[in-house]
Design a protein around this motif. Structure first.
Motif, PDB file in Angstrom:
ATOM      1  N   LEU A 144       0.832  -1.203   0.000  1.00 11.67           N
ATOM      2  CA  LEU A 144       0.000   0.000   0.000  1.00 11.67           C
ATOM      3  C   LEU A 144       0.868   1.255   0.000  1.00 11.67           C
ATOM      4  O   LEU A 144       0.575   2.244  -0.699  1.00 11.67           O
ATOM      5  CB  LEU A 144      -0.922   0.007   1.220  1.00 11.67           C
TER       6      LEU A 144
ATOM      7  N   LEU B  65      -1.151  -4.450  -6.596  1.00 11.90           N
ATOM      8  CA  LEU B  65      -1.877  -4.297  -5.339  1.00 11.90           C
ATOM      9  C   LEU B  65      -3.097  -5.210  -5.270  1.00 11.90           C
ATOM     10  O   LEU B  65      -3.359  -5.823  -4.231  1.00 11.90           O
ATOM     11  CB  LEU B  65      -2.298  -2.840  -5.163  1.00 11.90           C
TER      12      LEU B  65
ATOM     13  N   ALA C 292      -7.905  -3.233  -0.871  1.00 12.67           N
ATOM     14  CA  ALA C 292      -6.737  -3.330  -1.754  1.00 12.67           C
ATOM     15  C   ALA C 292      -7.039  -4.184  -2.984  1.00 12.67           C
ATOM     16  O   ALA C 292      -6.563  -3.903  -4.090  1.00 12.67           O
ATOM     17  CB  ALA C 292      -5.555  -3.915  -0.986  1.00 12.67           C
TER      18      ALA C 292
END
Length: 303
Positions: free
Chosen positions: A98, A111, A203
């Motif tokens: 992140l 991600l 995410a």
């Protein structure tokens, strides 16, 4: 001959009675020497010894039961700690991704894959099964408590969502002794776990073209909070493990003391019994010799 029998009858009877008593004591001591026990049944013990022995054995059995529960809890705590430790590693890794996504171009493409990977790993860890029990389902131990496939895409800002969890909020417990009980562990719907799942879900589903900075920031904050919370869970598990270990030691000491007391009441000193048997044997031989002598006497010999 009648005169001889009448004259020696009383003495002969007394010697025979003494010999029978000696034989009875020898038989009792021989049994004790062979078994190592004072008696094979409670009925042959003194009333006081019987009551004491029953109480000691009851306490010993209760302590063994406590020890068994402590041993089981100790193993479960160890497995849970290992699983939570892996969750901490996952959150640490997710935070790194992140952070990279917010500062480096290109890393945002990885991600979503990382988020999905973390979600998969979290589900596996939260459905950890040990000796037939699911450990993170609270007191619901027979079915997997976590199913992350039911979660949708979180809105931003997101809110708590534990719809994935089918366990209970009650923690397992263990007795530390006859009068003390503690709970231990954590559940799949705890605050730290829920935040870890939500961070990974954001995410995995957030927009990366362009990067949704709000989602990225929230996921990072949630991962950080989850990491802190999971560390607290680890500390709590460590404390529980220490208390269980201390209780195990106390029960082992208690069992040793009770075992010694049970031995004192129920078992004999085999060496001492052997000495008694030797003495009884000597007395019995002397008694038999006296009986033979008396039976050979007659008053006619002295008239």
């Amino acid at each position: 001959m009648m005169l001889a029998r009448v004259a020696t009858y009383a003495l002969n009877s007394k010697l025979l009675d003494s010999s029978l008593k000696l034989q009875s004591r020898m038989a009792e001591r021989t049994t004790q020497q062979a078994s190592g026990l004072v008696s094979s049944s409670y009925a042959d013990l003194d009333a006081g010894d019987t009551t004491r022995l029953l109480n000691l054995q009851s306490s010993y059995s209760a302590s063994l039961e406590v020890s068994s529960g402590l041993s089981t809890a100790s193993s479960r705590i160890d497995v849970m700690y290992s699983a939570v430790d892996d969750m901490v590693d996952l959150m640490t890794e997710l935070r790194t991704y992140l952070s990279s996504a917010s500062t480096s171009s290109g890393s945002e493409d990885e991600l979503a894959q990382e988020g999905e990977s973390v979600l998969s790993s979290l589900q596996q860890l939260l459905n950890t099964k040990y000796e037939g029990r699911y450990l993170f389902g609270g007191t619901a131990t027979t079915s997997a408590p976590v199913d992350l496939s039911v979660l949708g895409t979180p809105s931003i800002p997101s809110s708590e969502d534990t719809s994935y969890y089918s366990g209970t909020s009650d923690l397992p417990s263990v007795r530390l002794g006859t009068d003390q009980t503690i709970t231990y562990g954590t559940t799949g719907n705890s605050e730290a776990v829920e935040k870890a799942i939500r961070a990974a879900k954001i995410a995995a589903t957030m927009s990366t073209d362009p990067v949704d900075s709000d989602a990225l920031s929230e996921a990072y904050d949630l991962a950080s909070e989850a990491l802190n919370g999971l560390t607290v869970v680890q500390a709590s598990l460590s404390i529980s493990a220490s208390r269980v270990e201390d209780a195990e030691y106390r029960e082992e000491s208690l069992q040793s003391t009770l075992g010694t007391s049970i031995t004192d009441v129920s078992q004999v000193d085999v060496a001492a019994v052997a000495t008694e048997l030797s003495a009884y044997e000597t007395q019995l031989k002397a008694s038999y010799s006296s009986i033979a002598t008396v039976q050979g006497l007659s008053l006619l010999d002295y008239l």
